[in-house]
Write a protein that holds these residues in place. Structure first.
Motif, PDB file in Angstrom:
ATOM      1  N   VAL A 207       0.810  -1.316   0.053  1.00 63.40           N
ATOM      2  CA  VAL A 207       0.002  -0.056   0.028  1.00 63.40           C
ATOM      3  C   VAL A 207       0.920   1.254  -0.010  1.00 63.40           C
ATOM      4  O   VAL A 207       1.971   1.345   0.660  1.00 63.40           O
ATOM      5  CB  VAL A 207      -0.866  -0.146   1.314  1.00 63.40           C
ATOM      6  N   VAL A 208       0.375   2.314  -0.839  1.00 64.71           N
ATOM      7  CA  VAL A 208       1.228   3.610  -0.807  1.00 64.71           C
ATOM      8  C   VAL A 208       0.179   4.379   0.397  1.00 64.71           C
ATOM      9  O   VAL A 208      -0.861   4.477   0.221  1.00 64.71           O
ATOM     10  CB  VAL A 208       0.984   4.232  -2.157  1.00 64.71           C
ATOM     11  N   GLU A 209       1.222   4.662   1.389  1.00 59.41           N
ATOM     12  CA  GLU A 209       0.426   5.661   2.410  1.00 59.41           C
ATOM     13  C   GLU A 209       1.590   6.786   2.620  1.00 59.41           C
ATOM     14  O   GLU A 209       2.392   6.399   3.402  1.00 59.41           O
ATOM     15  CB  GLU A 209      -0.014   4.891   3.677  1.00 59.41           C
ATOM     16  N   SER A 210       1.048   7.848   2.135  1.00 57.12           N
ATOM     17  CA  SER A 210       0.230   8.159   1.161  1.00 57.12           C
ATOM     18  C   SER A 210       0.741   8.910   0.006  1.00 57.12           C
ATOM     19  O   SER A 210       2.083   9.462  -0.029  1.00 57.12           O
ATOM     20  CB  SER A 210      -0.951   8.969   1.892  1.00 57.12           C
ATOM     21  N   LEU A 211      -0.020   8.956  -0.946  1.00 58.93           N
ATOM     22  CA  LEU A 211       0.039  10.062  -2.158  1.00 58.93           C
ATOM     23  C   LEU A 211      -0.695  11.345  -1.727  1.00 58.93           C
ATOM     24  O   LEU A 211      -1.795  11.269  -1.786  1.00 58.93           O
ATOM     25  CB  LEU A 211      -0.459   9.575  -3.552  1.00 58.93           C
ATOM     26  N   PRO A 212       0.056  12.293  -1.101  1.00 59.39           N
ATOM     27  CA  PRO A 212      -0.578  13.472  -0.583  1.00 59.39           C
ATOM     28  C   PRO A 212      -1.518  14.289  -1.660  1.00 59.39           C
ATOM     29  O   PRO A 212      -0.940  14.491  -2.451  1.00 59.39           O
ATOM     30  CB  PRO A 212       0.468  14.148  -0.089  1.00 59.39           C
ATOM     31  N   VAL A 213      -2.724  14.527  -1.055  1.00 58.22           N
ATOM     32  CA  VAL A 213      -3.558  15.342  -1.884  1.00 58.22           C
ATOM     33  C   VAL A 213      -3.129  16.849  -1.345  1.00 58.22           C
ATOM     34  O   VAL A 213      -3.540  17.437  -0.296  1.00 58.22           O
ATOM     35  CB  VAL A 213      -5.042  15.359  -1.529  1.00 58.22           C
ATOM     36  N   SER A 214      -2.409  17.713  -2.602  1.00 56.82           N
ATOM     37  CA  SER A 214      -1.973  19.009  -2.062  1.00 56.82           C
ATOM     38  C   SER A 214      -3.376  19.790  -1.715  1.00 56.82           C
ATOM     39  O   SER A 214      -4.353  19.730  -2.029  1.00 56.82           O
ATOM     40  CB  SER A 214      -1.308  19.580  -3.228  1.00 56.82           C
TER      41      SER A 214
ATOM     42  N   ASN B 298      -5.347  28.197  -8.001  1.00 59.00           N
ATOM     43  CA  ASN B 298      -4.875  28.452  -9.373  1.00 59.00           C
ATOM     44  C   ASN B 298      -3.977  27.438  -9.807  1.00 59.00           C
ATOM     45  O   ASN B 298      -4.065  27.104 -11.233  1.00 59.00           O
ATOM     46  CB  ASN B 298      -4.265  30.011  -9.772  1.00 59.00           C
ATOM     47  N   ASP B 299      -3.133  26.719  -9.092  1.00 54.48           N
ATOM     48  CA  ASP B 299      -2.093  25.546  -9.637  1.00 54.48           C
ATOM     49  C   ASP B 299      -2.914  24.350  -9.596  1.00 54.48           C
ATOM     50  O   ASP B 299      -2.229  23.391 -10.013  1.00 54.48           O
ATOM     51  CB  ASP B 299      -1.066  25.594  -8.431  1.00 54.48           C
ATOM     52  N   ARG B 300      -4.186  24.228  -9.344  1.00 55.20           N
ATOM     53  CA  ARG B 300      -5.022  22.947  -9.254  1.00 55.20           C
ATOM     54  C   ARG B 300      -4.773  22.160 -10.586  1.00 55.20           C
ATOM     55  O   ARG B 300      -4.370  20.743 -10.439  1.00 55.20           O
ATOM     56  CB  ARG B 300      -6.396  23.104  -9.031  1.00 55.20           C
ATOM     57  N   PRO B 301      -4.673  22.483 -11.802  1.00 55.60           N
ATOM     58  CA  PRO B 301      -4.436  21.937 -13.184  1.00 55.60           C
ATOM     59  C   PRO B 301      -3.319  21.109 -13.044  1.00 55.60           C
ATOM     60  O   PRO B 301      -3.233  19.903 -13.393  1.00 55.60           O
ATOM     61  CB  PRO B 301      -4.708  22.889 -14.150  1.00 55.60           C
ATOM     62  N   ARG B 302      -2.266  21.710 -12.645  1.00 54.72           N
ATOM     63  CA  ARG B 302      -0.902  21.062 -12.683  1.00 54.72           C
ATOM     64  C   ARG B 302      -0.957  19.986 -11.775  1.00 54.72           C
ATOM     65  O   ARG B 302      -0.435  18.874 -11.933  1.00 54.72           O
ATOM     66  CB  ARG B 302       0.146  22.158 -12.396  1.00 54.72           C
ATOM     67  N   LEU B 303      -1.359  20.387 -10.395  1.00 53.08           N
ATOM     68  CA  LEU B 303      -1.334  19.258  -9.321  1.00 53.08           C
ATOM     69  C   LEU B 303      -2.200  18.087  -9.568  1.00 53.08           C
ATOM     70  O   LEU B 303      -1.709  17.035  -9.465  1.00 53.08           O
ATOM     71  CB  LEU B 303      -2.101  19.902  -8.036  1.00 53.08           C
ATOM     72  N   ILE B 304      -3.274  18.277 -10.301  1.00 54.47           N
ATOM     73  CA  ILE B 304      -4.159  17.070 -10.715  1.00 54.47           C
ATOM     74  C   ILE B 304      -3.232  16.220 -11.896  1.00 54.47           C
ATOM     75  O   ILE B 304      -3.521  15.141 -11.798  1.00 54.47           O
ATOM     76  CB  ILE B 304      -5.519  17.680 -11.279  1.00 54.47           C
TER      77      ILE B 304
END
Length: 398
Positions: free
Chosen positions: A63-70, A78-84
């Protein structure tokens, strides 16, 4: 068939080695690429390096704990598209490496909260404690969050005033460190020990949520699911959201993964099997009205990862971590329900029937007092929990 025995390992900086995990009978490792900053892509090369180390030690990366959600994803910055896009690519890369379970959370600013990291139990062991009035004292009188006093009932505020009046400056600073830094920095928290003014920085993150209520945060989670679950499904990865810890609002921030209603919403938001949950007994049990056996019954086919520990919940909403078997929850019944769900999956023909579990936070015992461990993650206390849980599973299987 027992649940898969796993252990959270914090990488090369962890004082507990992979060789030791193998000696303890651990089958799968739960870890992350802690050296990669939040929001950046986990490359196949970096994933494979860690995977190879784990496999060389005779285990698998379960298991990956965790792949952080920024925070930018949670707040729709405004940086959301890159982060997604980066998050999607990391999922693809993990899938390409054969790592198929990702534990993540959607808690704003504060991942988990405790007020005392060295709470003495009657037998001399140390636990972690969330004292609700003390947390209110931190929020209202130390952090001085604007409008904080309006979020709490009068009796709790009265207790908080008494606490702050008897608290020394040193105790207040320790409380700030416990809540903002010590429990957060090893899991990609927003503020770390390098901060010159942690309270001010922490408040600035909270302020971003001033126009984000429960419904708005749900909208943001739904958007996240819509963009990452199809990718996960495409590459054979299962997303497993962790519940809020504790499962109620803190610091005026919305909490949206705390009880059965939240799980029903989540599973309806994306009906794919790749959209699932991390069933954490310790977190969910801190809210008295949560009925954990009901949650297993209604969400069982989407439980992709399991955290097992117990809590003792007090009348005012405070709680302390009481070990793995002893506490407010009947761990035998919980394990029986989980084993039945795993058996049902296997007989239904599901290839992903195996449910990995890890002994969550452990009590500090014996030589743990001499070690250098992250808060909640001692060696002997967790090993004791692993042995206890394995014993129960063996008995139930027999």
């Amino acid at each position: 068939m027992a649940l898969e025995k796993t252990w959270r390992w914090f990488g090369e900086n962890d004082s507990i080695t992979l060789a030791q995990l193998k000696q303890m009978g651990v089958e799968g490792v739960v870890t992350a690429l802690h050296h990669i900053p939040n929001g950046e892509v986990w490359t196949i090369d970096e994933i494979q390096k860690v995977k190879n180390k784990i496999e060389k030690a005779g285990m698998r990366w379960s298991v990956v704990e965790s792949l952080p959600v920024s925070e930018g994803i949670k707040t729709h910055s405004n940086d959301r598209p890159r982060l997604i896009a980066n998050y999607q690519q990391s999922i693809r890369n993990l899938g390409a490496c054969g790592i198929n379970t990702i534990c993540y959370n959607f808690m704003p600013v504060l991942d988990w909260a405790r007020t005392d990291l060295q709470y003495k139990l009657p037998n001399g062991a140390e636990s972690m404690y969330f004292d609700y009035p003390t947390f209110v004292a931190f929020d209202v009188f130390i952090l001085k969050r604007p409008g904080a006093e309006q979020d709490y009932p009068a009796p709790i505020l009265k207790k908080a005033k008494v606490i702050i009046q008897s608290m020394t400056d040193e105790e207040a600073e320790k409380l700030v460190n416990n809540i903002i830094i010590a429990t957060q920095q090893f899991i990609d928290g927003v503020v770390d020990s390098s901060s010159l003014d942690p309270k001010k920085e922490f408040l600035s993150y909270i302020d971003v949520y001033k126009n984000i209520d429960r419904e708005k945060l749900r909208e943001h989670l739904k958007a996240f699911l819509d963009e990452v679950v199809p990718v996960a499904e495409e590459v054979g990865v299962r997303m497993a959201i962790h519940p809020d810890d504790p499962p109620f609002s803190l610091l005026g921030l919305p909490r949206i993964m705390s009880q059965m209603e939240d799980y029903e919403w989540l599973l309806n938001a994306q009906e794919s099997e790749s959209n699932g949950i991390t069933f954490c007994v310790g977190s969910l049990s801190a809210l008295k009205q949560n009925k954990l056996l009901e949650i297993i019954d209604k969400t069982g086919d989407r439980i992709h990862f399991v955290h097992l520990r117990n809590t003792e919940v007090l009348e005012d909403g405070s709680f302390y971590e009481s070990g793995h078997l002893t506490g407010s929850q009947d761990m035998v019944n919980i394990l029986e329900a989980l084993l039945k769900e795993q058996k049902r999956r296997k007989f239904s023909g599901r290839k992903d029937f195996l449910m990995p579990f890890r002994p969550d936070h452990g009590l500090k015992l014996l030589s743990d007092f001499k070690g250098n461990f992250n808060p909640g993650y001692p060696l002997i206390g967790r090993l004791k929990g692993l042995a206890e849980i394995e014993g129960i599973m063996k008995g139930l299987e027999a």
